[in-house]
Design an enzyme around this catalytic site. Structure first.
Site, PDB file in Angstrom:
ATOM      1  N   LYS A  86      15.789  20.243  10.078  1.00 46.61           N
ATOM      2  CA  LYS A  86      14.629  20.225   9.166  1.00 46.61           C
ATOM      3  C   LYS A  86      13.333  20.224   9.959  1.00 46.61           C
ATOM      4  O   LYS A  86      12.391  20.936   9.646  1.00 46.61           O
ATOM      5  CB  LYS A  86      14.643  18.962   8.285  1.00 46.61           C
ATOM      6  CG  LYS A  86      15.698  18.916   7.244  1.00 46.61           C
ATOM      7  CD  LYS A  86      15.519  17.717   6.316  1.00 46.61           C
ATOM      8  CE  LYS A  86      15.642  16.376   7.020  1.00 46.61           C
ATOM      9  NZ  LYS A  86      16.917  16.115   7.693  1.00 46.61           N
ATOM     10  N   CYS A 175      13.089   3.605  -2.895  1.00 43.42           N
ATOM     11  CA  CYS A 175      13.816   3.653  -1.621  1.00 43.42           C
ATOM     12  C   CYS A 175      13.631   2.437  -0.731  1.00 43.42           C
ATOM     13  O   CYS A 175      14.532   2.103   0.020  1.00 43.42           O
ATOM     14  CB  CYS A 175      13.512   4.952  -0.869  1.00 43.42           C
ATOM     15  SG  CYS A 175      11.964   5.006   0.006  1.00 43.42           S
ATOM     16  N   MET A 176      12.479   1.769  -0.781  1.00 44.16           N
ATOM     17  CA  MET A 176      12.269   0.696   0.185  1.00 44.16           C
ATOM     18  C   MET A 176      12.000  -0.680  -0.411  1.00 44.16           C
ATOM     19  O   MET A 176      11.881  -1.653   0.315  1.00 44.16           O
ATOM     20  CB  MET A 176      11.068   1.034   1.076  1.00 44.16           C
ATOM     21  CG  MET A 176      11.242   2.244   1.916  1.00 44.16           C
ATOM     22  SD  MET A 176      12.870   2.367   2.652  1.00 44.16           S
ATOM     23  CE  MET A 176      13.040   0.802   3.456  1.00 44.16           C
ATOM     24  N   MET A 360      19.483   3.415   2.537  1.00 46.89           N
ATOM     25  CA  MET A 360      19.619   3.404   1.081  1.00 46.89           C
ATOM     26  C   MET A 360      20.869   2.681   0.572  1.00 46.89           C
ATOM     27  O   MET A 360      20.884   2.198  -0.541  1.00 46.89           O
ATOM     28  CB  MET A 360      19.602   4.832   0.535  1.00 46.89           C
ATOM     29  CG  MET A 360      18.264   5.515   0.710  1.00 46.89           C
ATOM     30  SD  MET A 360      16.933   4.508   0.077  1.00 46.89           S
ATOM     31  CE  MET A 360      15.872   4.482   1.494  1.00 46.89           C
ATOM     32  N   GLY A 397      13.314   5.626   4.603  1.00 46.88           N
ATOM     33  CA  GLY A 397      13.643   6.995   4.242  1.00 46.88           C
ATOM     34  C   GLY A 397      12.473   7.931   4.445  1.00 46.88           C
ATOM     35  O   GLY A 397      12.615   9.017   4.993  1.00 46.88           O
ATOM     36  N   GLN A 398      11.285   7.534   4.015  1.00 47.06           N
ATOM     37  CA  GLN A 398      10.158   8.459   3.983  1.00 47.06           C
ATOM     38  C   GLN A 398       9.231   8.276   5.191  1.00 47.06           C
ATOM     39  O   GLN A 398       9.156   7.199   5.766  1.00 47.06           O
ATOM     40  CB  GLN A 398       9.376   8.272   2.675  1.00 47.06           C
ATOM     41  CG  GLN A 398      10.256   8.456   1.439  1.00 47.06           C
ATOM     42  CD  GLN A 398       9.455   8.518   0.156  1.00 47.06           C
ATOM     43  OE1 GLN A 398       8.830   9.518  -0.125  1.00 47.06           O
ATOM     44  NE2 GLN A 398       9.475   7.451  -0.620  1.00 47.06           N
TER      45      GLN A 398
END
Lengths: 773, 225
Positions: A86, A175-176, A360, A397-398
């Site tokens: 990616k 997510c967090m 996650m 995650g981000q």
């Protein structure tokens, strides 16, 4: 022809050259003697990667005003020159033919192109009108863990400071939030104490429900590299599904969904009863507490819960653990007592350094806060924390879930420093923002799921989303898509590409992509990274922060947003830094961020150093230097060991819906695929979603590979091709679906139950039925 | 007597060789340590020197193969086709098992040392970085030719492969060396694209004559005293 003697001579010369190259770097490669024109005019500029929370350093090659190539930044200590597929191809999404370049305003059911001025005027007047008619709490903003620090900061200042509503939340809630709640309840301070360099020191890596080979691949490669070059390095994969990570791990332990709560307690039982507990650490640095039990799942609207801590002692805690003797929990967890004892022995061995990683699997959990607490318990009981190679490490995650969502605080209850319920925190925010203190309301309003429920109920009448695609990423989109389509709510969507969310918008605002603007991101290891704009955004596309500022100005708050268009990101960062002044959270100055591949906070300006291990007085000057460890997030400097029991998931497989449904990502795609599916290499590698079945389950139902099947829950249905014995293999009685594919909406099927403490939904567990399509 | 010399000579050679091996392994360790521990102000943390001599033990074979014209039909056209831009990781052009396994048991079986694969009627390209075993972290197969949306991406021109500062001087290295520092992996052996195949693979110290200029650093500033 070369004879043996000659060959040896050459080999010797080769070794000597290698030695020279190592000892005198640069001597052999007089690259500056070569005419620069020869290799074209590509200039390389550093940035953090656009995608995950690892925060790799990238170098973007630009030529004639266009981004043409990406490579790993060898100077970045995060990734040392390596990226994932990616990362290498990220810039290719910007040339997608359906790029949003002009604002689109819905008029009589049709989108009409307008100028940016006109669109912004319209949005501002609509927002103003809504507030006048229905009050401040009828408007909301929903942002992202992919928003830059300036973007998050102006959103918070605009909503909480200027308008005076706490109707601001973000997709990082999905997510967090459990990681945040876990840190705050155990340590009183958010974000990991360690850093990625732990990987070079640890002997054992325990991955709790974390397919790192696909989700944090660069860190995983760093682990594999260490296993290859150092002796005594082990990777243990503890998961509900066999993945690439399991195959690379030294040991794969599979457990029943929700069983992690019992496993963690059983490990603690075993540590204490085998005499591996670090008594002096426990006495000096910890206290014990218990909270409420049977705390619910939040599936109903306006669900409210407040935990209450009650101190207990070590003996009470030990009695509680009696229920989690390894052999007693075998049936519940699906893990043998032998394996649990093995895990405990790794954590307990004083000669082994252990890092636990999770993302996650533990966070998207209806007991997410609890399982975070429980893994901290293991590290606190053994004293393996806040030291190089020892510690619990919550991965994000981000790319800026830490930097923006958590540190700037784009949650309903948060302020850039502290929470809205705290008077001092509100006073500080009011002072820096130059707004009356009374402007900032003292009660949180809607967390993500509840925000979209409020849209459905008609309580929210105006919503503006930035850098996120909730109608693919929310749980139970089967409810929230029709909710957003309702006439009662005016929807504004800022994005780079059209998405299922922009499909329901009343106004679509075109946004600048990553390197088309300047900004900062903060990664999992507390590293803040800066990048400069490298190319122009197409058409009228504009940085999200500037859109917010333009709207604020139009609503009469111009005085509060006196930033310049060219340099607003810098001016905002300098203002934001004031919130974190002090030893515990000092952010590095801009000049440092521009020069280096990021800096880890707390940044010590006197020495120009990052603080790599917090709470350890050897590394962290914010500690009370008389103590070895100081968990200064808590007033008494002590971390809390929480008594948290096993409680079942809200929806368990039954006769009607006999399978667990687990959802997640694949390495090729980022979240809802709005960027990665527009990158040909990535889309061609994984063109659509699929449902992974255990081969035995598939055989029993007569389902063959690639055959279409229906995944049905009480909420909705989606049809996907079966994937048997391919990339991953769920345990029997479980299916797995990646969520990136907007044409195979698995979130129509998922359940919007959440952790009552963190309010983070559980995307990993609900009950479904499988039928041939 | 003569036999005695041979035996002594043999031991001497062995001893010298052992010396080099120990030295090399020590150096390697040092390099790897440097790779990890430096936190701030790290420069060139991923050493591009690492792979330079990695396949040099095959140099003689490479030369023999070259002399005898053993070659596949690989060329830069297909080489570039598989890369989104010069320097991008190539896609996987052949069918793969979506098996859940890692490099060592999977891709590297063929791509570590190369060789002829009858099924594809081709020589296997050798990876310049077999130490990274999570191959599919960067290399992905092509499973569909249908685009999600049209994309106006224009593949940038690949750098000229014959960039010489002077007439007849050795060409420079026009690409960055991160993960591609093992020259022989791509420039020698039957799987190397013909245009970039080296005529003298036995001269293993490639960078004695070929200097790096991938323009990875902006060299616009002039060093002053």
């Amino acid at each position: 022809m070369m004879n043996r003697r000659n060959f040896l001579k050459k080999a010797a010369a080769a070794s000597a050259m290698a030695a020279a190259a190592t000892m005198i770097p640069g001597i052999l490669f007089a690259s500056d003697q070569v005419d620069e024109k020869l290799s074209g005019n590509i200039s390389w500029t550093k940035a953090p990667c656009r995608f995950c929370g690892v925060g790799c350093g990238i170098l973007v090659g630009t030529q004639n005003g266009k981004a043409v190539a990406v490579k790993g930044d060898p100077n970045s200590s995060v990734n040392k020159g390596l990226l994932c597929v990616k990362g290498y191809h990220q810039i290719m999404c910007t040339s997608s033919a359906d790029r949003l370049t002009k604002p689109l305003v819905k008029k009589n059911g049709k989108y009409v192109e307008t100028s940016m001025e006109e669109a912004l005027d319209f949005v501002a007047s609509k927002m103003k009108e809504t507030i006048e008619k229905h009050g401040k709490d009828s408007v909301a903003m929903y942002t992202s863990g992919q928003s830059t620090i300036p973007e998050g900061y102006v959103a918070s200042k605009f909503m909480k400071g200027a308008i005076g509503t706490n109707n601001l939340d973000c997709n990082a809630r999905l997510c967090m939030a459990s990681a945040v709640a876990g840190f705050l309840t155990t340590f009183g301070a958010d974000e990991p104490m360690g850093c990625y360099e732990d990987i070079e020191h640890a002997n054992v890596f325990v991955l709790w429900g974390n397919n790192m080979a696909e989700m944090h691949p660069v860190l995983f490669s760093r682990m594999l590299d260490n296993r290859l070059t150092r002796k005594n390095v082990k990777i243990i994969d503890l998961a509900t599904r066999t993945t690439r990570t399991s195959k690379a791990a030294d040991k794969s332990i599979l457990f029943t969904p929700q069983g992690d709560l019992a496993i963690a307690n059983a490990i603690c039982y075993e540590i204490i009863n085998s005499g591996w507990a670090n008594q002096s650490f426990i006495e000096k640095h910890t206290v014990f507490s218990k909270g409420k039990t049977n705390i619910g799942y939040g599936t109903e609207d306006k669900f409210a819960f407040k935990d209450q801590a009650e101190p207990i002692d070590f003996e009470q805690y030990k009695t509680f653990l009696e229920d989690y003797r390894p052999d007693k929990v075998e049936a519940l967890t699906g893990v043998s007592a032998k394996d649990i004892k093995y895990l405990a022995s790794l954590y307990g061995d004083p000669n082994l350094k252990v890092v636990s990683y999770w993302c996650m699997g533990m966070n998207q959990h209806t007991r997410g806060t609890w399982i975070n607490n429980l893994v901290y318990n293991i590290h606190l009981l053994t004293g393996k924390i806040s030291q190089p190679g020892n510690g619990p490490f919550s991965l994000t995650g981000q790319p800026s879930a830490c930097g923006t969502a958590r540190e700037v605080g784009t949650f309903t209850h948060k302020l850039p420093k502290g929470v809205v319920t705290n008077k001092e925190n509100r006073e500080l925010a009011a002072k820096i923002w130059k707004v009356p203190y009374e402007n900032i309301p003292d009660k949180p309003t809607y967390h993500a799921t509840e925000m979209f429920r409020a849209v459905d109920r008609g309580d929210i009448k105006f919503i503006w989303t930035q850098v996120t695609n909730p109608l693919v990423s929310l749980p139970k989109t089967s409810r929230y898509r029709p909710a957003m389509e309702k006439e009662s709510c005016f929807v504004v969507v800022s994005d780079v590409f059209p998405t299922p969310t922009s499909d329901v918008a009343d106004v679509i605002l075109p946004a600048a992509w990553h390197v088309e603007k300047s900004g900062m991101y903060g990664n999992s290891e507390r590293r803040t990274q800066y990048w400069d704009q490298m190319v122009e955004a197409p058409g009228e596309a504009m940085p999200d922060a500037w859109m917010t500022i333009e709207i604020a100005k139009r609503m009469g708050y111009g005085d509060l947003f006196p930033y310049s268009k060219e340099n607003h990101h810098e001016e905002i960062y300098n203002e934001y830094r004031q919130f974190h002044v002090g030893k515990k959270h000092n952010m590095a100055p801009l000049e440092v961020l521009k020069k280096e591949s990021g800096a880890i906070w707390p940044y010590i300006e006197e020495t120009g150093k990052s603080t790599q291990w917090r709470f350890n007085s050897k590394y962290d000057p914010a500690c009370n230097q008389e103590k070895e460890f100081d968990f200064y997030g808590k007033p008494n400097g002590k971390a809390i060991i929480w008594q948290r029991p096993y409680e079942p998931a809200p929806e368990m497989p039954d006769n009607e819906y006999p399978f667990w449904l687990n959802t997640g990502r694949v390495i090729e795609h980022w979240h809802t695929g709005s960027m990665t599916r527009r990158i040909p290499v990535l889309h061609q590698a994984v063109p659509n979603a699929y449902v992974e079945l255990h081969p035995d389950d598939a055989k029993q139902m007569g389902i063959r590979n690639k055959e279409n099947v229906k995944v049905i829950s009480r909420r909705g249905t989606t049809v996907l091709p079966a994937s048997i014995n391919e990339r991953g293999m769920p345990t029997k009685g479980q299916v797995f679906v990646p969520f990136f594919d907007e044409s195979m909406m698995i979130n129509d099927v998922t359940l919007d139950a959440f952790c009552p403490i963190s309010k983070e939904p559980d995307y990993k567990k609900c009950a479904v039925r499988i039928e041939k399509a | 007597m003569r036999q005695g010399y041979v035996i002594i000579g043999f031991w001497v050679v062995l001893l010298i060789a052992a010396g080099f091996i120990v030295k090399a392994s020590l150096m390697e360790e040092q390099v790897l340590n440097n790779r990890g521990i430096i936190e701030q102000h790290a420069t060139n943390a991923l050493p591009v020197e690492e792979g330079v001599f990695k396949l040099s033990h095959n140099a003689k074979e490479f030369l023999e193969l070259f002399k005898h014209g053993v070659t596949s039909n690989k060329n830069l056209v297909s080489y570039r086709e598989r890369r989104a831009f010069p320097g991008a990781p190539p896609t996987i052009p052949h069918p793969t098992e979506e098996a859940h396994s890692m490099g060592g048991n999977d891709c590297l079986q063929c791509h570590q040392n190369g060789g002829y694969v009858d099924k594809f009627k081709a020589y296997t390209p050798i990876t310049p970085h077999p130490e990274f075993i999570n191959c599919k972290q960067c290399h992905v197969p092509v499973k569909s030719t249908v685009a999600f949306k049209l994309n106006n991406w224009k593949k940038p021109m690949a750098p000229d492969t014959k960039q010489q500062a002077l007439l007849g001087s050795p060409p420079i290295i026009p690409h960055s060396l991160e993960m591609r520092s093992n020259c022989l992996a791509c420039h020698a052996g039957p799987s190397a694209p013909v245009e970039i195949k080296v005529s003298h693979p036995d001269r293993v110290n490639c960078r004695q004559c070929h200097a790096l200029n991938d323009n990875s650093k902006n060299t616009t500033k002039i060093w002053t005293r």
